[in-house]
Design a protein around this motif. Structure first.
Motif, PDB file in Angstrom:
ATOM      1  N   GLN A  38      55.879  40.963  29.031  1.00  0.00           N
ATOM      2  CA  GLN A  38      56.681  40.600  30.197  1.00  0.00           C
ATOM      3  C   GLN A  38      56.397  39.192  30.687  1.00  0.00           C
ATOM      4  OE1 GLN A  38      55.515  43.857  32.714  1.00  0.00           O
ATOM      5  NE2 GLN A  38      57.441  44.946  32.417  1.00  0.00           N
ATOM      6  N   ALA A  39      55.156  38.752  30.529  1.00  0.00           N
ATOM      7  CA  ALA A  39      54.764  37.432  31.040  1.00  0.00           C
ATOM      8  C   ALA A  39      53.431  37.033  30.422  1.00  0.00           C
ATOM      9  CB  ALA A  39      54.637  37.457  32.556  1.00  0.00           C
ATOM     10  N   VAL A  40      53.169  35.744  30.373  1.00  0.00           N
ATOM     11  CA  VAL A  40      51.912  35.271  29.794  1.00  0.00           C
ATOM     12  C   VAL A  40      50.719  35.773  30.592  1.00  0.00           C
ATOM     13  CG1 VAL A  40      52.936  33.222  28.749  1.00  0.00           C
ATOM     14  CG2 VAL A  40      52.102  33.107  31.100  1.00  0.00           C
ATOM     15  N   THR A  41      50.905  36.014  31.886  1.00  0.00           N
ATOM     16  CA  THR A  41      49.812  36.505  32.722  1.00  0.00           C
ATOM     17  C   THR A  41      49.416  37.937  32.372  1.00  0.00           C
ATOM     18  OG1 THR A  41      51.451  37.142  34.391  1.00  0.00           O
ATOM     19  CG2 THR A  41      50.348  35.010  34.674  1.00  0.00           C
ATOM     20  N   ARG A  42      50.239  38.611  31.577  1.00  0.00           N
ATOM     21  CA  ARG A  42      49.951  39.995  31.215  1.00  0.00           C
ATOM     22  C   ARG A  42      49.633  40.151  29.731  1.00  0.00           C
ATOM     23  NH1 ARG A  42      54.512  43.240  34.900  1.00  0.00           N
ATOM     24  NH2 ARG A  42      53.694  42.477  36.905  1.00  0.00           N
ATOM     25  N   ALA A  43      49.540  39.050  29.031  1.00  0.00           N
ATOM     26  CA  ALA A  43      49.416  39.083  27.571  1.00  0.00           C
ATOM     27  C   ALA A  43      48.166  39.818  27.093  1.00  0.00           C
ATOM     28  CB  ALA A  43      49.423  37.661  27.019  1.00  0.00           C
ATOM     29  N   ASN A  44      47.089  39.784  27.858  1.00  0.00           N
ATOM     30  CA  ASN A  44      45.833  40.408  27.437  1.00  0.00           C
ATOM     31  C   ASN A  44      45.511  41.670  28.231  1.00  0.00           C
ATOM     32  OD1 ASN A  44      45.201  38.316  25.503  1.00  0.00           O
ATOM     33  ND2 ASN A  44      44.717  37.010  27.261  1.00  0.00           N
ATOM     34  N   PRO A 100      44.802  45.296  29.281  1.00  0.00           N
ATOM     35  CA  PRO A 100      44.383  46.506  28.569  1.00  0.00           C
ATOM     36  C   PRO A 100      45.243  47.701  28.975  1.00  0.00           C
ATOM     37  CG  PRO A 100      42.918  46.115  30.408  1.00  0.00           C
ATOM     38  CD  PRO A 100      43.876  44.950  30.375  1.00  0.00           C
ATOM     39  N   ILE A 101      45.128  48.768  28.235  1.00  0.00           N
ATOM     40  CA  ILE A 101      45.838  49.997  28.589  1.00  0.00           C
ATOM     41  C   ILE A 101      45.130  50.692  29.748  1.00  0.00           C
ATOM     42  CG2 ILE A 101      46.513  52.296  27.773  1.00  0.00           C
ATOM     43  CD1 ILE A 101      46.834  50.997  24.977  1.00  0.00           C
ATOM     44  N   PHE A 102      43.815  50.744  29.686  1.00  0.00           N
ATOM     45  CA  PHE A 102      43.004  51.333  30.747  1.00  0.00           C
ATOM     46  C   PHE A 102      42.113  50.261  31.347  1.00  0.00           C
ATOM     47  CE2 PHE A 102      43.860  54.793  27.763  1.00  0.00           C
ATOM     48  CZ  PHE A 102      44.259  55.832  28.596  1.00  0.00           C
ATOM     49  N   GLU A 103      42.081  50.199  32.665  1.00  0.00           N
ATOM     50  CA  GLU A 103      41.222  49.237  33.346  1.00  0.00           C
ATOM     51  C   GLU A 103      40.795  49.801  34.686  1.00  0.00           C
ATOM     52  OE1 GLU A 103      43.362  45.601  34.407  1.00  0.00           O
ATOM     53  OE2 GLU A 103      45.257  46.696  34.312  1.00  0.00           O
ATOM     54  N   ILE A 104      39.870  49.123  35.343  1.00  0.00           N
ATOM     55  CA  ILE A 104      39.427  49.502  36.676  1.00  0.00           C
ATOM     56  C   ILE A 104      39.940  48.453  37.646  1.00  0.00           C
ATOM     57  CG2 ILE A 104      37.456  49.949  38.182  1.00  0.00           C
ATOM     58  CD1 ILE A 104      37.733  52.040  36.040  1.00  0.00           C
ATOM     59  N   ASP A 105      40.590  48.908  38.730  1.00  0.00           N
ATOM     60  CA  ASP A 105      41.120  47.948  39.688  1.00  0.00           C
ATOM     61  C   ASP A 105      40.028  47.492  40.658  1.00  0.00           C
ATOM     62  OD1 ASP A 105      40.813  49.825  41.734  1.00  0.00           O
ATOM     63  OD2 ASP A 105      42.939  50.248  41.935  1.00  0.00           O
ATOM     64  N   GLY A 106      40.397  46.627  41.594  1.00  0.00           N
ATOM     65  CA  GLY A 106      39.419  46.062  42.508  1.00  0.00           C
ATOM     66  C   GLY A 106      38.833  47.049  43.492  1.00  0.00           C
ATOM     67  N   ASN A 107      39.406  48.251  43.555  1.00  0.00           N
ATOM     68  CA  ASN A 107      38.906  49.279  44.465  1.00  0.00           C
ATOM     69  C   ASN A 107      38.235  50.440  43.739  1.00  0.00           C
ATOM     70  OD1 ASN A 107      39.843  48.314  47.200  1.00  0.00           O
ATOM     71  ND2 ASN A 107      41.796  48.305  46.102  1.00  0.00           N
ATOM     72  N   ARG A 161      39.387  52.226  41.231  1.00  0.00           N
ATOM     73  CA  ARG A 161      40.273  53.237  40.660  1.00  0.00           C
ATOM     74  C   ARG A 161      40.624  52.867  39.224  1.00  0.00           C
ATOM     75  NH1 ARG A 161      42.796  52.042  45.777  1.00  0.00           N
ATOM     76  NH2 ARG A 161      42.433  53.728  47.287  1.00  0.00           N
ATOM     77  N   VAL A 162      40.975  53.876  38.431  1.00  0.00           N
ATOM     78  CA  VAL A 162      41.463  53.619  37.078  1.00  0.00           C
ATOM     79  C   VAL A 162      42.924  53.199  37.167  1.00  0.00           C
ATOM     80  CG1 VAL A 162      41.841  54.576  34.779  1.00  0.00           C
ATOM     81  CG2 VAL A 162      39.897  55.367  36.152  1.00  0.00           C
ATOM     82  N   LYS A 163      43.267  52.119  36.488  1.00  0.00           N
ATOM     83  CA  LYS A 163      44.656  51.691  36.405  1.00  0.00           C
ATOM     84  C   LYS A 163      45.111  51.895  34.956  1.00  0.00           C
ATOM     85  CE  LYS A 163      45.960  47.837  38.457  1.00  0.00           C
ATOM     86  NZ  LYS A 163      46.273  46.402  38.700  1.00  0.00           N
ATOM     87  N   ILE A 164      46.212  52.596  34.797  1.00  0.00           N
ATOM     88  CA  ILE A 164      46.696  52.960  33.463  1.00  0.00           C
ATOM     89  C   ILE A 164      48.016  52.252  33.204  1.00  0.00           C
ATOM     90  CG2 ILE A 164      47.346  54.888  31.954  1.00  0.00           C
ATOM     91  CD1 ILE A 164      45.745  56.692  33.989  1.00  0.00           C
ATOM     92  N   ASN A 165      48.061  51.526  32.099  1.00  0.00           N
ATOM     93  CA  ASN A 165      49.247  50.764  31.708  1.00  0.00           C
ATOM     94  C   ASN A 165      49.773  51.304  30.377  1.00  0.00           C
ATOM     95  OD1 ASN A 165      48.666  48.814  33.916  1.00  0.00           O
ATOM     96  ND2 ASN A 165      46.954  48.237  32.615  1.00  0.00           N
ATOM     97  N   PRO A 166      50.485  52.425  30.383  1.00  0.00           N
ATOM     98  CA  PRO A 166      50.869  53.089  29.132  1.00  0.00           C
ATOM     99  C   PRO A 166      51.853  52.311  28.277  1.00  0.00           C
ATOM    100  CG  PRO A 166      51.925  54.140  31.000  1.00  0.00           C
ATOM    101  CD  PRO A 166      50.927  53.183  31.565  1.00  0.00           C
ATOM    102  N   LEU A 167      52.528  51.304  28.858  1.00  0.00           N
ATOM    103  CA  LEU A 167      53.484  50.503  28.093  1.00  0.00           C
ATOM    104  C   LEU A 167      52.894  49.154  27.669  1.00  0.00           C
ATOM    105  CD1 LEU A 167      56.763  51.064  30.158  1.00  0.00           C
ATOM    106  CD2 LEU A 167      55.944  52.327  28.180  1.00  0.00           C
ATOM    107  N   ALA A 168      51.607  48.970  27.852  1.00  0.00           N
ATOM    108  CA  ALA A 168      50.993  47.669  27.575  1.00  0.00           C
ATOM    109  C   ALA A 168      51.326  47.172  26.172  1.00  0.00           C
ATOM    110  CB  ALA A 168      49.479  47.748  27.762  1.00  0.00           C
ATOM    111  N   ASN A 169      51.274  48.063  25.204  1.00  0.00           N
ATOM    112  CA  ASN A 169      51.470  47.637  23.818  1.00  0.00           C
ATOM    113  C   ASN A 169      52.920  47.746  23.353  1.00  0.00           C
ATOM    114  OD1 ASN A 169      51.847  50.373  23.457  1.00  0.00           O
ATOM    115  ND2 ASN A 169      50.027  50.699  22.201  1.00  0.00           N
ATOM    116  N   TRP A 170      53.827  48.026  24.271  1.00  0.00           N
ATOM    117  CA  TRP A 170      55.237  48.134  23.919  1.00  0.00           C
ATOM    118  C   TRP A 170      55.984  46.840  24.221  1.00  0.00           C
ATOM    119  CZ3 TRP A 170      58.852  52.906  24.483  1.00  0.00           C
ATOM    120  CH2 TRP A 170      58.544  53.821  23.471  1.00  0.00           C
TER     121      TRP A 170
END
Length: 241
Positions: A156-162, A164-171, A173-182
């Motif tokens: 979607q954008a260069v700022t999102r190029a790297n 991950p699918i699973f990450e920890i947010d600043g609070n 919590r687990v943040k899940i990006n299931p479309l990261a590799n799509w």
């Protein structure tokens, strides 16, 4: 033991590298199935009702038959088409919809009276803090969120190029990006195959849809998020920073 039964400190120590390696080439439905199976409570989807968000909702509600709460941020400045899609999706999927918005005003007119006309032109950061960032954090807290699902993709954008699918947010919590590799093409392929409803503005030059006053059509060859905050020098509203 599911993620929802462990402490926040233990969540922060999850082996995300292992999860990301395992699911790097997985279909979004596999990633969402893992999420539903391993996060018994405290799993939510955040949705702006863009096409990628609708794909995720379709997998959760139709394929996995799991009524994950869906957080929608009513900024008061959405396109009419977006609000109509929200209502249509509520009916089709019987959404467990959770709407959050700024607490002290309930219309564009009231917002202008309190914060000034076209606040986004004067202070875009404050506009986003009031309409998106604070309502989202309030919603995540009120829903006792352990993990939240986003519709972001790396292409979607260069700022999102790297991203991950699973990450920890600043609070924590687990943040899940299931479309990261799509890709965008894959998203639209899924939508066509399964008849997923989507915002008609996507067919009118708006690949990414935000607030009406600060979202413009995108020209051929432009980044699909080029129409968001055009001229403001921004690539994110602040939710995912």
């Amino acid at each position: 033991m599911t993620i929802s039964t462990v402490s926040r400190n233990q969540i922060a120590n999850l082996d995300l590298d292992q999860l990301n390696q395992k699911y790097e080439n997985a279909h979004p439905s596999e990633i969402l199935a893992w999420s539903v199976e391993n996060i018994a409570t405290g799993l939510v989807q955040t949705s702006a009702f863009n096409v990628d968000d609708m794909l995720i909702t379709d997998i959760l509600y139709r394929e996995l038959k799991h009524r994950v709460p869906v957080i929608f941020l009513d900024t008061l400045f959405h396109f009419r088409e977006t609000l109509e899609l929200v209502e249509k999706a509520k009916q089709i999927y019987d959404l467990d919809l959770k709407v959050y918005k700024i607490l002290d005003v309930d219309s564009r007119e009231a917002f202008a009276a309190k914060y000034g006309d076209e606040l986004w032109e004067k202070d875009i950061a404050k506009f986003h803090q009031l309409t998106k960032i604070e309502p989202l954090q309030r919603g995540l807290a009120e829903l006792n969120t352990v993990a939240w699902i986003t519709g972001r993709r790396r292409d979607q954008a260069v700022t999102r190029a790297n991203m991950p699918i699973f990450e920890i947010d600043g609070n924590g919590r687990v943040k899940i990006n299931p479309l990261a590799n799509w890709t965008r093409k894959q998203t639209w392929g899924y939508v066509a195959e399964h008849g997923v409803i989507y915002n008609p503005l996507h067919d009118q030059g708006y690949p990414s849809i935000g607030d009406e006053p600060i979202t413009t059509p995108v020209a051929e060859g432009e980044d699909e998020r080029a129409g968001r905050w055009r001229g403001f020098g921004k690539t994110e509203c602040g939710i995912h920073i």
